[in-house]
Design an enzyme around this catalytic site. Structure first.
Site, PDB file in Angstrom:
ATOM      1  N   ARG A 126       0.825  -1.216   0.000  1.00 45.24           N
ATOM      2  CA  ARG A 126       0.000   0.000   0.000  1.00 45.24           C
ATOM      3  C   ARG A 126       0.858   1.265   0.000  1.00 45.24           C
ATOM      4  O   ARG A 126       0.472   2.267  -0.610  1.00 45.24           O
ATOM      5  CB  ARG A 126      -0.926   0.004   1.206  1.00 45.24           C
ATOM      6  CG  ARG A 126      -2.097  -0.939   1.047  1.00 45.24           C
ATOM      7  CD  ARG A 126      -2.944  -0.943   2.284  1.00 45.24           C
ATOM      8  NE  ARG A 126      -4.254  -1.516   2.018  1.00 45.24           N
ATOM      9  CZ  ARG A 126      -5.170  -1.692   2.952  1.00 45.24           C
ATOM     10  NH1 ARG A 126      -4.929  -1.342   4.188  1.00 45.24           N
ATOM     11  NH2 ARG A 126      -6.343  -2.208   2.640  1.00 45.24           N
ATOM     12  N   GLY A 173      -7.490  -8.133   1.263  1.00 44.73           N
ATOM     13  CA  GLY A 173      -7.668  -9.081   2.361  1.00 44.73           C
ATOM     14  C   GLY A 173      -6.994 -10.407   2.107  1.00 44.73           C
ATOM     15  O   GLY A 173      -5.941 -10.488   1.465  1.00 44.73           O
ATOM     16  N   LYS A 190     -18.396 -15.332   7.191  1.00 41.70           N
ATOM     17  CA  LYS A 190     -19.836 -15.215   7.441  1.00 41.70           C
ATOM     18  C   LYS A 190     -20.614 -14.851   6.185  1.00 41.70           C
ATOM     19  O   LYS A 190     -20.313 -13.861   5.521  1.00 41.70           O
ATOM     20  CB  LYS A 190     -20.084 -14.150   8.509  1.00 41.70           C
ATOM     21  CG  LYS A 190     -19.561 -14.577   9.868  1.00 41.70           C
ATOM     22  CD  LYS A 190     -19.625 -13.455  10.846  1.00 41.70           C
ATOM     23  CE  LYS A 190     -20.983 -13.383  11.506  1.00 41.70           C
ATOM     24  NZ  LYS A 190     -21.058 -12.254  12.446  1.00 41.70           N
ATOM     25  N   GLY A 192     -12.678  -4.220   1.989  1.00 38.68           N
ATOM     26  CA  GLY A 192     -14.004  -3.685   2.324  1.00 38.68           C
ATOM     27  C   GLY A 192     -14.486  -2.684   1.285  1.00 38.68           C
ATOM     28  O   GLY A 192     -15.642  -2.703   0.868  1.00 38.68           O
TER      29      GLY A 192
HETATM   30  P1  AMP Z   1     -13.744 -12.816   5.542  1.00 42.34           P
HETATM   31  O1  AMP Z   1     -13.118 -11.791   6.445  1.00 42.34           O
HETATM   32  O2  AMP Z   1     -15.217 -12.903   5.644  1.00 42.34           O
HETATM   33  O3  AMP Z   1     -13.238 -12.707   4.113  1.00 42.34           O
HETATM   34  O4  AMP Z   1     -13.254 -14.223   6.079  1.00 42.34           O
HETATM   35  C1  AMP Z   1     -11.917 -14.621   6.120  1.00 42.34           C
HETATM   36  C2  AMP Z   1     -11.820 -15.747   7.096  1.00 42.34           C
HETATM   37  O5  AMP Z   1     -12.708 -16.793   6.716  1.00 42.34           O
HETATM   38  C3  AMP Z   1     -10.453 -16.362   7.179  1.00 42.34           C
HETATM   39  O6  AMP Z   1      -9.833 -15.984   8.380  1.00 42.34           O
HETATM   40  C4  AMP Z   1     -10.731 -17.869   7.173  1.00 42.34           C
HETATM   41  O7  AMP Z   1     -10.121 -18.530   8.245  1.00 42.34           O
HETATM   42  C5  AMP Z   1     -12.236 -17.942   7.348  1.00 42.34           C
HETATM   43  N1  AMP Z   1     -12.799 -19.151   6.730  1.00 42.34           N
HETATM   44  C6  AMP Z   1     -12.678 -19.558   5.463  1.00 42.34           C
HETATM   45  N2  AMP Z   1     -13.298 -20.738   5.271  1.00 42.34           N
HETATM   46  C7  AMP Z   1     -13.826 -21.107   6.451  1.00 42.34           C
HETATM   47  C8  AMP Z   1     -14.565 -22.223   6.918  1.00 42.34           C
HETATM   48  N3  AMP Z   1     -14.903 -23.230   6.089  1.00 42.34           N
HETATM   49  N4  AMP Z   1     -14.930 -22.259   8.209  1.00 42.34           N
HETATM   50  C9  AMP Z   1     -14.594 -21.262   9.043  1.00 42.34           C
HETATM   51  N5  AMP Z   1     -13.895 -20.153   8.674  1.00 42.34           N
HETATM   52  C10 AMP Z   1     -13.516 -20.087   7.396  1.00 42.34           C
END
Ligand code: AMP
Length: 378
Positions: free
Chosen positions: A42, A333, A179, A356
């Site tokens: 960045r 990310g 999520k 984001g």
């Molecule tokens: P996000 O911030 O929503 O992009 O999520 C990223 C996070 O999702 C990472 O830290 C991963 O560890 C988590 N993640 C990816 N796949 C899974 C899964 N099957 N179960 C739980 N966490 C997950």
């Protein structure tokens, strides 16, 4: 979308220009108390804009937030290491201390904006990673000063707009992460734009569970089941994993603590087991779809990629996205980090500096930072 550019500022010679950058880079504290920048992507990305201004005789003041100090000075979140790194490239640029040391930044306080622009003639926003925030340094200065987008912000907006307006088809989005509730708005928005939507990561299990699959103890959000079912009924664009790599009850996973043996499951997952990565059949199936597309947008890991037992799916997708031969955009990310770690960044058409912000732009077609620039008295 019209966004004022650096050229629209007129002659900048002798002018004082405040540039909102995004120097919020990962750092670690070494045993001797010194800070080490893990990845200065960045900081390097801000240089074309800063140099453009310096080369034309402007007095340049850069500012940024670092982390979440919640309105209080915190020596662990000082901007000093980033300023030091920037000065290796551009010693002429003055760098202000972490904007979030003042409450006024996140509260979008007008008095803080006025303090920030005291003695400043022009404002440039080059902080794509923060352009979705209604914070003082983003939306404040354009109310009072002639303003423009820096090169990085302009490029990010142009690339993402092109995806929304005229992508070469087939256009495939790949979404993962934890999520589903966090990304449901984006999933719905993307379904109107893409030819196929590949889902992986934790969020895929809510879709699978909503349609009657056993997902064991995998991550699910039952409040989202109705929406998941409705989306699956109303479109055939969604592609879900067909197998997974899972871990047994009471075993540990993640970066820090790992225990137990991961196992592959076809289809349903037995109770007690958690699905933490897509399996090899899904990787192969996703690869096929990616290879047959012309435009790819990828955001979010396909599994818990920080744990090497569950990183294969994300790596397989990263490799396919790097080599499919079309136009690829990877949101910031974890997916951007996976691309960087695999040494594949040079094969990606556009690696976004803002996770984001890119998601919000794709969902809403605009960002508060861009709107503020368009409405400035330029
Ligand atoms: P996000 O911030 O929503 O992009 O999520 C990223 C996070 O999702 C990472 O830290 C991963 O560890 C988590 N993640 C990816 N796949 C899974 C899964 N099957 N179960 C739980 N966490 C997950």
């Amino acid at each position: 979308m019209f966004i004022p550019q650096l050229e629209d500022l007129g002659d900048v010679k002798g002018k004082t220009v405040l540039v909102r950058c995004d120097f919020n880079v990962p750092i670690t504290k070494k045993e001797n108390g010194e800070f080490e920048i893990v990845d200065d992507f960045r900081i390097r990305s801000s240089i074309p804009t800063l140099k453009w201004l310096v080369d034309r005789g402007a007095k340049v003041i850069a500012c940024s937030h670092i982390g979440r100090p919640h309105g209080k000075a915190d020596p662990d979140l000082s901007i000093a290491p980033m300023a030091k790194r920037l000065h290796e490239y551009l010693p002429e640029v003055e760098v202000l201390e972490n904007l979030r040391f003042s409450k006024g930044e996140e509260e979008n306080d007008d008095a803080f904006v006025k303090e920030l622009i005291k003695g400043v003639d022009l404002y440039v926003d080059d902080a794509f990673g923060a352009a979705h925030r209604m914070h003082a340094s983003i939306v404040g200065p354009p109310k009072y000063l002639r303003s423009a987008a820096g090169r990085l912000l302009a490029k990010e907006a142009q690339v993402l707009s092109s995806l929304l307006e005229a992508p070469e088809r087939p256009f495939v989005a790949i979404m993962g992460g934890s999520k589903v509730s966090d990304k449901m708005g984006l999933i719905k928005a993307m379904l109107n734009k893409v030819d196929s939507l590949i889902l992986g990561g934790g969020m895929a299990f809510s879709f699978l569970a909503a349609t009657g699959h056993s997902v064991g103890d995998s991550m699910v959000e039952p409040d989202e089941f109705d929406t998941c079912r409705h989306l699956l009924d109303s479109t055939n664009k969604i592609i879900l994993p067909v197998d997974c790599v899972a871990l047994g009850a009471d075993e540990k996973f993640g970066r820090e603590c790992q225990s137990g043996k991961a196992e592959d499951f076809d289809g349903d997952i037995p109770s007690g087991w958690k699905g933490l990565d897509i399996g090899p059949k899904s990787s192969g199936m996703f690869r096929e779809v990616i290879m047959n597309s012309k435009t790819i947008l990828w955001n979010g890991p396909l599994g818990v990629c920080e744990d090497p037992r569950f990183s294969a799916g994300t790596l397989a997708v990263a490799t396919a996205v790097a080599h499919f031969g079309g136009f690829s955009v990877v949101g910031g990310g974890d997916s951007a980090a996976a691309i960087e770690q695999a040494g594949l960044a040079k094969y990606i058409s556009h690696l976004s500096t803002g996770g984001g912000a890119s998601l919000e732009f794709l969902e809403n077609g605009d960002l508060p930072g861009l709107k503020a620039l368009r409405e400035s008295p330029t």
